[in-house]
Structures are given as structure tokens and as C-alpha cells.
Scaffold this active site. Structure first.
Site, PDB file in Angstrom:
ATOM      1  N   PRO A 176       0.816  -1.220   0.000  1.00  0.00           N
ATOM      2  CA  PRO A 176       0.000   0.000   0.000  1.00  0.00           C
ATOM      3  C   PRO A 176       0.854   1.277   0.000  1.00  0.00           C
ATOM      4  CG  PRO A 176      -0.925  -1.591   1.533  1.00  0.00           C
ATOM      5  CD  PRO A 176       0.363  -2.187   1.031  1.00  0.00           C
ATOM      6  N   ILE A 204      -2.620  -6.615  -6.387  1.00  0.00           N
ATOM      7  CA  ILE A 204      -2.198  -7.957  -6.791  1.00  0.00           C
ATOM      8  C   ILE A 204      -3.204  -8.549  -7.782  1.00  0.00           C
ATOM      9  CG2 ILE A 204      -1.431 -10.224  -5.983  1.00  0.00           C
ATOM     10  CD1 ILE A 204       0.192  -7.657  -5.001  1.00  0.00           C
ATOM     11  N   ARG A 211       8.149  -8.107 -18.289  1.00  0.00           N
ATOM     12  CA  ARG A 211       7.804  -6.820 -18.910  1.00  0.00           C
ATOM     13  C   ARG A 211       7.636  -6.984 -20.416  1.00  0.00           C
ATOM     14  NH1 ARG A 211      11.947  -3.871 -14.762  1.00  0.00           N
ATOM     15  NH2 ARG A 211      10.389  -3.537 -13.129  1.00  0.00           N
ATOM     16  N   GLU A 251       3.901  -3.539 -13.543  1.00  0.00           N
ATOM     17  CA  GLU A 251       5.210  -4.209 -13.745  1.00  0.00           C
ATOM     18  C   GLU A 251       6.342  -3.181 -13.872  1.00  0.00           C
ATOM     19  OE1 GLU A 251       5.546  -7.892 -15.551  1.00  0.00           O
ATOM     20  OE2 GLU A 251       3.395  -8.283 -15.589  1.00  0.00           O
ATOM     21  N   GLY A 252       6.216  -2.106 -13.107  1.00  0.00           N
ATOM     22  CA  GLY A 252       7.194  -1.026 -13.118  1.00  0.00           C
ATOM     23  C   GLY A 252       6.677   0.121 -13.959  1.00  0.00           C
ATOM     24  N   THR A 253       6.559   1.304 -13.335  1.00  0.00           N
ATOM     25  CA  THR A 253       6.076   2.465 -14.091  1.00  0.00           C
ATOM     26  C   THR A 253       7.067   2.791 -15.209  1.00  0.00           C
ATOM     27  OG1 THR A 253       7.301   4.017 -12.722  1.00  0.00           O
ATOM     28  CG2 THR A 253       5.050   3.475 -12.000  1.00  0.00           C
TER      29      THR A 253
HETATM   30  N1  COS Z   1      18.621  -8.529 -12.401  1.00  0.00           N
HETATM   31  C1  COS Z   1      19.306  -9.079 -11.376  1.00  0.00           C
HETATM   32  N2  COS Z   1      19.684  -8.368 -10.303  1.00  0.00           N
HETATM   33  C2  COS Z   1      19.375  -7.061 -10.272  1.00  0.00           C
HETATM   34  C3  COS Z   1      18.662  -6.437 -11.296  1.00  0.00           C
HETATM   35  C4  COS Z   1      18.296  -7.222 -12.407  1.00  0.00           C
HETATM   36  N3  COS Z   1      17.615  -6.699 -13.433  1.00  0.00           N
HETATM   37  N4  COS Z   1      18.490  -5.143 -10.995  1.00  0.00           N
HETATM   38  C5  COS Z   1      19.079  -4.951  -9.811  1.00  0.00           C
HETATM   39  N5  COS Z   1      19.620  -6.109  -9.372  1.00  0.00           N
HETATM   40  C6  COS Z   1      20.374  -6.330  -8.137  1.00  0.00           C
HETATM   41  C7  COS Z   1      21.597  -5.434  -8.143  1.00  0.00           C
HETATM   42  O1  COS Z   1      22.701  -6.083  -8.768  1.00  0.00           O
HETATM   43  C8  COS Z   1      21.832  -5.239  -6.673  1.00  0.00           C
HETATM   44  O2  COS Z   1      22.434  -6.383  -6.098  1.00  0.00           O
HETATM   45  P1  COS Z   1      23.840  -6.310  -5.316  1.00  0.00           P
HETATM   46  O3  COS Z   1      23.693  -5.266  -4.277  1.00  0.00           O
HETATM   47  O4  COS Z   1      24.003  -7.681  -4.790  1.00  0.00           O
HETATM   48  O5  COS Z   1      24.827  -5.928  -6.353  1.00  0.00           O
HETATM   49  C9  COS Z   1      20.422  -5.195  -6.110  1.00  0.00           C
HETATM   50  O6  COS Z   1      19.604  -5.886  -7.028  1.00  0.00           O
HETATM   51  C10 COS Z   1      19.899  -3.799  -5.883  1.00  0.00           C
HETATM   52  O7  COS Z   1      19.940  -3.116  -7.116  1.00  0.00           O
HETATM   53  P2  COS Z   1      19.679  -1.559  -7.215  1.00  0.00           P
HETATM   54  O8  COS Z   1      20.577  -0.836  -6.252  1.00  0.00           O
HETATM   55  O9  COS Z   1      19.751  -1.183  -8.651  1.00  0.00           O
HETATM   56  O10 COS Z   1      18.178  -1.462  -6.688  1.00  0.00           O
HETATM   57  P3  COS Z   1      17.295  -0.206  -6.356  1.00  0.00           P
HETATM   58  O11 COS Z   1      16.784  -0.338  -4.977  1.00  0.00           O
HETATM   59  O12 COS Z   1      17.982   1.047  -6.745  1.00  0.00           O
HETATM   60  O13 COS Z   1      15.975  -0.449  -7.277  1.00  0.00           O
HETATM   61  C11 COS Z   1      14.576  -0.430  -9.220  1.00  0.00           C
HETATM   62  C12 COS Z   1      15.979  -0.611  -8.609  1.00  0.00           C
HETATM   63  C13 COS Z   1      13.989   0.950  -9.030  1.00  0.00           C
HETATM   64  C14 COS Z   1      14.836  -0.677 -10.696  1.00  0.00           C
HETATM   65  C15 COS Z   1      13.617  -1.518  -8.648  1.00  0.00           C
HETATM   66  O14 COS Z   1      13.264  -1.212  -7.333  1.00  0.00           O
HETATM   67  C16 COS Z   1      12.374  -1.693  -9.477  1.00  0.00           C
HETATM   68  O15 COS Z   1      12.364  -2.372 -10.505  1.00  0.00           O
HETATM   69  N6  COS Z   1      11.239  -1.099  -9.024  1.00  0.00           N
HETATM   70  C17 COS Z   1       9.962  -1.287  -9.669  1.00  0.00           C
HETATM   71  C18 COS Z   1       9.294  -2.488  -9.096  1.00  0.00           C
HETATM   72  C19 COS Z   1       8.181  -2.963  -9.953  1.00  0.00           C
HETATM   73  O16 COS Z   1       8.336  -3.193 -11.135  1.00  0.00           O
HETATM   74  N7  COS Z   1       7.012  -3.112  -9.345  1.00  0.00           N
HETATM   75  C20 COS Z   1       5.879  -3.611 -10.004  1.00  0.00           C
HETATM   76  C21 COS Z   1       5.365  -4.746  -9.216  1.00  0.00           C
HETATM   77  S1  COS Z   1       4.809  -6.056 -10.158  1.00  0.00           S
HETATM   78  S2  COS Z   1       3.115  -5.497 -10.899  1.00  0.00           S
END
Ligand code: COS
Length: 379
Positions: free
Chosen positions: A128, A157, A243, A363-365
């Protein structure tokens, strides 16, 4: 070598999906939208044809479709109704982390039943108060002996109330940030798990969405996917794949918008001729065709990379962002071509616009997509 032709098997998959979309989905989509009703019978028919849970590997009873095949199915079903396709797509979103990180025992236990009937899975990451910053999730996971105990709530969800099981992402250690996240499969009916349906959506109204409340939910540790701490990376790897169907669904919506606009522009007369004689209308149709064509290639390339064993976060994000923005623009122009008729539900174009808005968000904005793309450039 680059090949822009589908092979005979791919054409067959596309044709099966196209026929099903035309005969079973399209005639009912407007009523499902109006009544916000879940099309259980049509989901069951899709399951019979093998169009549900297409990512389940063959060794666990599924078709194990390649990502490009899945993109073909997505485009056809979304052409008929993006909301209907979301039901199927969200189930594969739940399936994907189990395929990526589940042991073969877990895969057999969770995936096999999905192939034996019209059964859905779900994926629960958002909360939320937390969406784009996925690592900051608050749902707690405590290990107690052979069990893991979950407390918190999950938001937006898809299939949340209908799914046989849901992959829940929670933190075992909030001070550890993303390194504390764990992914756990929670089965329907587990005490403490409650689904609260969400009503009043702008579009995709036949696709059920729920909030999940987890109140002291106990599941065996054997339901953890990978290790405690692996959950965040697993969520990211999942979304890098899933995606692509969002992008492909957007291509389907854009193609439908083009077809509807082209049809109406032929029927509607102004200034003594069909409006498709006017350059102002022709240019709109041309822009829609550009959108369909370019989105499809970006989507197929991202899918091809997955099928080559080289999933690429940026390629998937480019496809999802570009295709959903392009489809929104196409639906908007199609509505405009229809004039006042586009603004009421007598024609399907208003629904296209309402439905595809969500593709820019879930699935991510598309802002998160641009972040993912930018990070790949300035790493
Ligand atoms: N594949 C594998 N590992 C990944 C990855 C990917 N595509 N992207 C990031 N990681 C790993 C990084 O390597 C890092 O690991 P280590 O610390 O071990 O090196 C870790 O994850 C954190 O990565 P990062 O610092 O880039 O994460 P952030 O917290 O900055 O977040 C975003 C990145 C914003 C891209 C992420 O939070 C995201 O995708 N948010 C949107 C979520 C989403 O799509 N929600 C929809 C829900 S489903 S309807």
C-alpha cells in the site's frame, strides 16, 4: 543472421491465439468491461487450449513456450481485450520466479497443478505504501523453526483472490535493505491470508485485482524460493522477463486502435468524402502504423534475447516503456478520429485507452523503466 519471418510453429501459435481472441474474447469484452465481471469460463477455455501458464516447463506438464511465442500470444489476446490478457499474463508473472529459482521438487509441487485445470498464480511485490522502491518493502518474514511467518499487506495484486498460490516478497531484515528480501510461495487457504478485492478501476475491469492481508501467515520453509536474501534479485530477474508480455500486449492494443480508426475513417464522411481522404486523418493512421511496427520490433528483440539465454533488463524496459507509451498514443488518436463517438462506449476505442493506461504503470512504471535504461548507460 537476422530473420524477420515467423517459422511455421510460431505462425501456428499466433493463429490459434488469434482465432481464440476473435471467437471467444472479442464478442464479450465490452460486457465484461461494463459489468466488471471475471470471465471464468473463457479463462477455462484458454487453459484448455494451452494459452494459460504458457511458461510452465514441459517437464512439469506445461508448454514451456519461448518468450517470443509468448509475445505472439500476448499481442493477439490483447488485441481483443487487454484486461483478459492481464489475467493470463499475471499468472505467468507468478509462475516465472518459481521457474527461475524453484527446486525441481518445488516446481513439480506448484507448477504441475496449474497445468491440470484453469488455475492461476500471482505475484505480490507492491505494498500500500511502497511500489517503485521495491527494496523498501515492509512485509515482515520471521523464521521460526521449520516455518516462515509473514505479516503485512500487498497491494494491486492481479489474480490475488483467485490464485492457487502467490509468490510473496517480504523482508527478513529491514536493516539489510534489498539483501534482506525473501520470496515465499503462499498457498490459497493458508490461515491468516485474506484477499480484499479492489473495485472501481478505470480500465482492465474484467481482470481481478486485490489487496492481500497477511496476518501471522505460517508456511513451511520449504516454500522459500532460493535463499533468504535472494528475493529482490529474483523479483528483478522475473520482471526483466515479464515486462516483455506487457510490451507485446501493448502492441496488440495499438494494432487494434489502428484497425478501429482505419475502419471508422472509411465509414465516416465529411466534406463530401470519407474522412480517410483528409491528410489530417491519414497522418494519424500513419503515426499509429509507425507505433505498431516499431513497438513490435523492440518487443521481439527483447524476447529474442531472453530466448538466447541473454535476458537484458534495458532491452525489456525499452520495449515495455516504448510500446506502452506508443499504444496509449495510438488509442488516444483512434479515439480522436472517432470524434464524439470515440468518447462513448458505443465504439471500442474508449476502452482501449482506459485499458492501456495501466500498461504504462504496472510491472514497473515507465519512469522506473527509464531509470533502468539510464542505469545501463551510465553504469
Ligand atoms: N537482475 C538481477 N539483479 C538485479 C537487477 C536485475 N535486473 N536489478 C538490480 N539487481 C540487483 C543489483 O545487482 C543489486 O544487487 P547487489 O547489491 O548484490 O549488487 C540489487 O539488485 C539492488 O539493485 P539496485 O541498487 O539497482 O536497486 P534499487 O533499490 O535502486 O531499485 C529499481 C531498482 C527501481 C529498478 C527496482 O526497485 C524496481 O524495478 N522497481 C519497480 C518495481 C516494480 O516493477 N514493481 C511492479 C510490481 S509487479 S506489478
Amino acid at each position: 543472421m537476422i530473420d524477420f519471418e515467423l517459422d511455421p510453429q510460431q505462425r501456428q501459435i499466433r493463429d490459434v491465439a488469434r482465432r481464440f481472441a476473435r471467437d471467444e474474447v472479442m464478442p464479450h469484452a465490452a460486457a465484461w468491461d461494463r459489468e466488471a465481471s471475471y470471465p471464468a469460463g473463457t479463462v477455462a477455455a484458454a487453459a484448455d487450449l494451452g494459452l494459460l501458464n504458457v511458461g510452465v516447463p514441459t517437464e512439469h506438464g506445461g508448454l514451456g513456450l519461448a518468450m517470443l511465442d509468448e509475445a505472439l500470444v500476448a499481442e493477439e489476446l490483447a488485441y481483443a481485450c487487454m484486461g483478459f490478457y492481464t489475467i493470463l499474463m499475471a499468472s505467468d508473472l507468478g509462475v516465472t520466479p518459481v521457474v527461475l529459482a524453484g527446486t525441481s521438487e518445488q516446481q513439480e509441487r506448484f507448477l504441475r497443478p496449474l497445468t491440470e485445470g484453469p488455475r492461476l498464480a500471482a505475484f505480490a511485490l507492491s505494498e500500500p505504501d511502497n511500489g517503485s522502491d521495491a527494496a523498501a518493502l515492509r512485509t515482515r518474514a520471521r523464521i521460526e523453526g521449520d516455518e516462515i511467518v509473514l505479516d503485512g499487506s500487498k497491494m494491486w495484486i492481479s489474480n490475488g483472490a483467485e490464485a492457487e498460490w502467490v509468490v510473496v516478497f517480504a523482508t527478513a531484515d529491514p536493516s539489510a535493505g534489498h539483501r534482506g528480501v525473501v520470496a515465499v510461495v503462499v498457498e490459497r487457504g493458508t490461515p491468516g491470508l485474506r484477499a480484499q478485492p479492489i473495485h472501481g478501476k478505470l480500465g482492465q475491469r474484467c481482470a481481478p485485482t486485490a489487496e492481500l492481508i497477511l496476518d501471522g501467515v505460517r508456511v513451511p520453509r520449504a516454500n522459500i524460493l532460493g535463499e533468504v536474501g535472494d528475493g529482490f534479485g529474483l523479483a528483478m530477474r522475473t520482471l526483466d522477463r515479464t515486462r516483455i508480455p506487457v510490451a507485446a500486449g501493448s502492441v496488440g492494443v495499438a494494432r487494434r486502435a489502428l484497425d478501429e480508426a482505419a475502419r471508422y475513417a472509411q465509414e465516416r464522411h465529411a466534406f463530401g468524402a470519407p474522412i480517410n481522404r483528409l491528410q489530417a486523418i491519414q497522418f494519424k493512421l500513419a503515426d499509429m502504423a509507425i507505433n505498431v511496427e516499431t513497438s513490435r520490433w523492440a518487443t521481439w528483440r527483447a524476447a529474442w534475447l531472453v530466448d538466447q539465454g541473454r535476458p537484458d533488463a534495458a532491452a525489456s524496459a525499452i520495449a515495455k516503456c516504448y510500446a506502452s507509451d506508443a499504444a496509449f498514443a495510438a488509442a488516444n488518436e483512434a479515439l480522436h478520429v472517432h470524434g464524439g463517438y470515440g468518447y462513448v462506449d458505443e465504439y471500442p476505442v474508449a476502452k482501449l485507452l482506459r485499458d492501456v493506461k495501466l500498461n504504462q504503470i504496472y510491472e514497473g512504471t515507465n519512469e522506473v523503466m527509464r531509470l533502468v535504461i539510464a542505469r545501463s548507460l551510465v553504469r
